[in-house]
Design an enzyme around this catalytic site. Structure first.
Site, PDB file in Angstrom:
ATOM      1  N   GLY A 195     -27.519 -27.240  17.215  1.00  0.00           N
ATOM      2  CA  GLY A 195     -28.054 -28.416  17.881  1.00  0.00           C
ATOM      3  C   GLY A 195     -29.525 -28.635  17.600  1.00  0.00           C
ATOM      4  CB  VAL A 196     -31.626 -31.323  17.184  1.00  0.00           C
ATOM      5  CG1 VAL A 196     -31.106 -31.105  15.781  1.00  0.00           C
ATOM      6  CG2 VAL A 196     -30.915 -32.510  17.836  1.00  0.00           C
ATOM      7  CG  HIS A 245      -0.802 -54.620   1.110  1.00  0.00           C
ATOM      8  ND1 HIS A 245      -0.477 -53.361   1.562  1.00  0.00           N
ATOM      9  CD2 HIS A 245      -0.083 -54.821  -0.038  1.00  0.00           C
ATOM     10  CE1 HIS A 245       0.407 -52.833   0.731  1.00  0.00           C
ATOM     11  NE2 HIS A 245       0.657 -53.697  -0.248  1.00  0.00           N
ATOM     12  N   GLY A 261     -20.837 -28.472  14.937  1.00  0.00           N
ATOM     13  CA  GLY A 261     -21.094 -29.893  15.132  1.00  0.00           C
ATOM     14  C   GLY A 261     -21.210 -30.571  13.781  1.00  0.00           C
ATOM     15  CB  ALA A 262     -22.336 -33.942  12.798  1.00  0.00           C
ATOM     16  CE  LYS A 318     -24.079 -38.104   6.200  1.00  0.00           C
ATOM     17  NZ  LYS A 318     -25.091 -37.109   6.561  1.00  0.00           N
ATOM     18  CB  ILE A 373     -35.595 -35.642  10.725  1.00  0.00           C
ATOM     19  CG1 ILE A 373     -36.756 -34.766  11.213  1.00  0.00           C
ATOM     20  CG2 ILE A 373     -34.373 -34.777  10.394  1.00  0.00           C
ATOM     21  CD1 ILE A 373     -37.208 -33.721  10.228  1.00  0.00           C
ATOM     22  CG  ASP A 412     -32.683 -37.737  17.491  1.00  0.00           C
ATOM     23  OD1 ASP A 412     -31.843 -38.630  17.716  1.00  0.00           O
ATOM     24  OD2 ASP A 412     -32.684 -37.060  16.446  1.00  0.00           O
ATOM     25  CD  GLU A 432     -43.463 -33.001   7.852  1.00  0.00           C
ATOM     26  OE1 GLU A 432     -43.010 -32.121   7.106  1.00  0.00           O
ATOM     27  OE2 GLU A 432     -43.275 -33.033   9.087  1.00  0.00           O
TER      28      GLU A 432
END
Length: 481
Positions: free
Chosen positions: A286-287, A460, A197-198, A51, A41, A326, A36
């Site tokens: 979910g996936v 700092h 979830g995320a 993002k 993904i 995944d 594809e």
């Protein structure tokens, strides 16, 4: 051109294309199969474009609070959904082209089509079952495609797709997955997000910033269930302050579809049901791994709960066949897939010193507002393992840089083994914590103790100073609180 390779990788997502590059670096004749779009993904529909959307949302949030920075905007800041989406897709297109360049640079053959494992060491490539998603990135003409290819080693990196609940299957119109949520053709006025979830929380955060009335429904008692309870509780309060409605210990048991709206039946743990009518529903439950139609069954490849079973080096139970990312199981994260692929190919090539990945040291990030990031054990899991622990906490409200940024809502939590000083876990919520977490990941990977962290000099003024203060707090030595 010969159709024989040392390595064939099926799938060009982060795991696949990074593995291909490393294979080429190691001198292996390498090909990658894609049906594809290069980048998979993550690059095209997940990590990167989301993002970009969230960055637009962040800019809008800042603009809407310009007064707090002593700034005055002439006119009203509004979001054009078409332009926001166009920017996101443009970012993906640019990186998609970058992957193509990397394949060419490293002399990796790209084979376009659907892959099927015909027998060990052999892959049959058929026609692509669906067109390339992005018209600005068409499949080049005159390249490798249909045919039979052989390789000593075949790595499956086919990724995952959104999971669907029976009776609440996404239809692309009223019930969305992240595909539709990422490319809305209009901005809904109201939205139900199923799952926190995320993916669910990131889209909930984005759409809320766009002015949408958002309700999140989560089955567990806390949102972002994999996170430390203290962190997820803090994040929930901040999200609710932004106007999100959150219902936990509940499930969407049924969805009624109207002409241009849905009605979700939300059932709580006590059996009570309330209905919520909204323009759209996002299914983010979910996936699941893409293991179908690959020929795995015929080869006797062992699978478990929709994923390919592997050892610590990506090996399946079939000689010469491997899986990464995944499709090989959780955590389903791009950076895990990349590292898993490098381990797999280096083991194949005989690189000395290769060892299995320590999943306890894989960071997780959620890019909502406020951001959430973590690595290692939560406080509850550390206690469940019977460990004696020290816990440190530090608030963004005590950090000069956070106050100067106008981002003083957040916290950093660290967990140490009381006996050894080993850093067991770090958990953060607040501005830019997805960038800060890597400091603790490096520390854990180097087996750093609390003493070494205490003697590390942090610059700092920075947000990173809070990391050290959290360590000091765990040992009763906090300085700026």
């Amino acid at each position: 051109m010969s159709n024989a390779y040392d390595v064939i990788i099926i799938g060009s997502g982060p795991g696949g294309y990074v593995t291909a590059i490393r294979a080429a670096q190691l001198g292996l004749k390498t090909a990658i199969v894609e049906r594809e779009h290069l980048g998979g993904i993550c690059l095209n529909w997940g990590c990167i474009p989301t993002k970009a959307l969230l960055r637009s949302a962040e800019i809008l949030d800042h603009a809407n609070h310009a007064k707090s920075y002593g700034l005055t905007l002439n006119g009203t800041m509004t979001a054009d959904v078409k332009d926001v989406v166009a920017r996101s897709r443009g970012v993906s297109a640019r990186l998609n082209g970058g992957v193509a360049f990397l394949m060419k640079k490293n002399k990796i053959d790209v084979i376009w089509g659907e892959a099927k494992l015909s027998k060990p060491g052999e892959v049959v490539i058929g026609k692509m079952s669906k067109p390339v998603v992005e018209p600005q990135n068409p499949v080049p003409k005159g390249v490798l495609g249909e045919g039979t290819y052989t390789a000593k080693h075949i790595i499956v990196a086919t990724g995952a797709r959104p999971r669907a609940l029976p009776g609440i299957e996404p239809d692309g119109k009223l019930i969305w997955t992240y595909f539709e949520a990422m490319k809305p053709d209009f901005m809904p006025k109201s939205l139900v997000v199923m799952g926190s979830g995320a993916i669910g929380i990131e889209f909930a955060s984005f759409y809320r910033s766009m002015g949408v009335d958002v309700t999140v429904v989560e089955l567990m008692s806390n949102i972002m269930p994999v996170e430390d309870v203290e962190i997820s509780t803090f994040a929930r309060k901040q999200l609710e302050k932004r106007g999100l409605k959150i219902i936990t210990e509940a499930k969407v048991s049924k969805v009624d579809k109207g002409a241009n709206s849905i009605t979700a039946h939300v059932e709580t743990k006590d059996g009570k049901v309330q209905t919520i009518t909204a323009d759209r529903l996002i299914s983010a439950v979910g996936v699941q791994g893409n293991i179908e139609n690959l020929g795995l069954e015929a080869l006797g490849v062992k699978t478990d709960r929709g994923c390919i079973v592997i050892d610590g080096y990506g090996k399946t139970n079939v000689p010469g066949l491997y899986a990464i990312g995944d499709v090989a199981g959780p955590p389903m994260l791009a950076h895990k897939a990349e590292h898993e692929g490098v381990i797999c190919i280096e083991k194949i090539a005989g690189v000395p010193g290769v060892h299995p990945m320590d999943k306890a040291k894989i960071p997780g990030c959620t890019y909502c507002n406020p951001q959430v990031a973590s690595v290692g054990l939560t406080e509850a899991k550390a206690k469940a393992e019977g460990r004696e622990i020290r816990v440190g906490r530090y608030s963004f409200a005590a950090n000069g840089k956070a106050i100067a940024l106008g981002e003083d809502q957040g916290m950093i939590k660290t967990i140490f083994d009381k006996k050894t000083g080993e850093l067991l876990g770090a958990h953060m919520v607040g501005a830019e914590v997805t960038e800060l977490i890597q400091g603790f990941v490096v520390a854990m990977n180097l087996e750093t103790t609390e003493e070494e962290l205490m003697h590390t000099i942090f610059p700092h003024p920075t947000l990173s100073e809070m990391m050290k203060e959290s360590v000091l707090d765990a040992y009763g030595r906090v300085l700026n609180a």
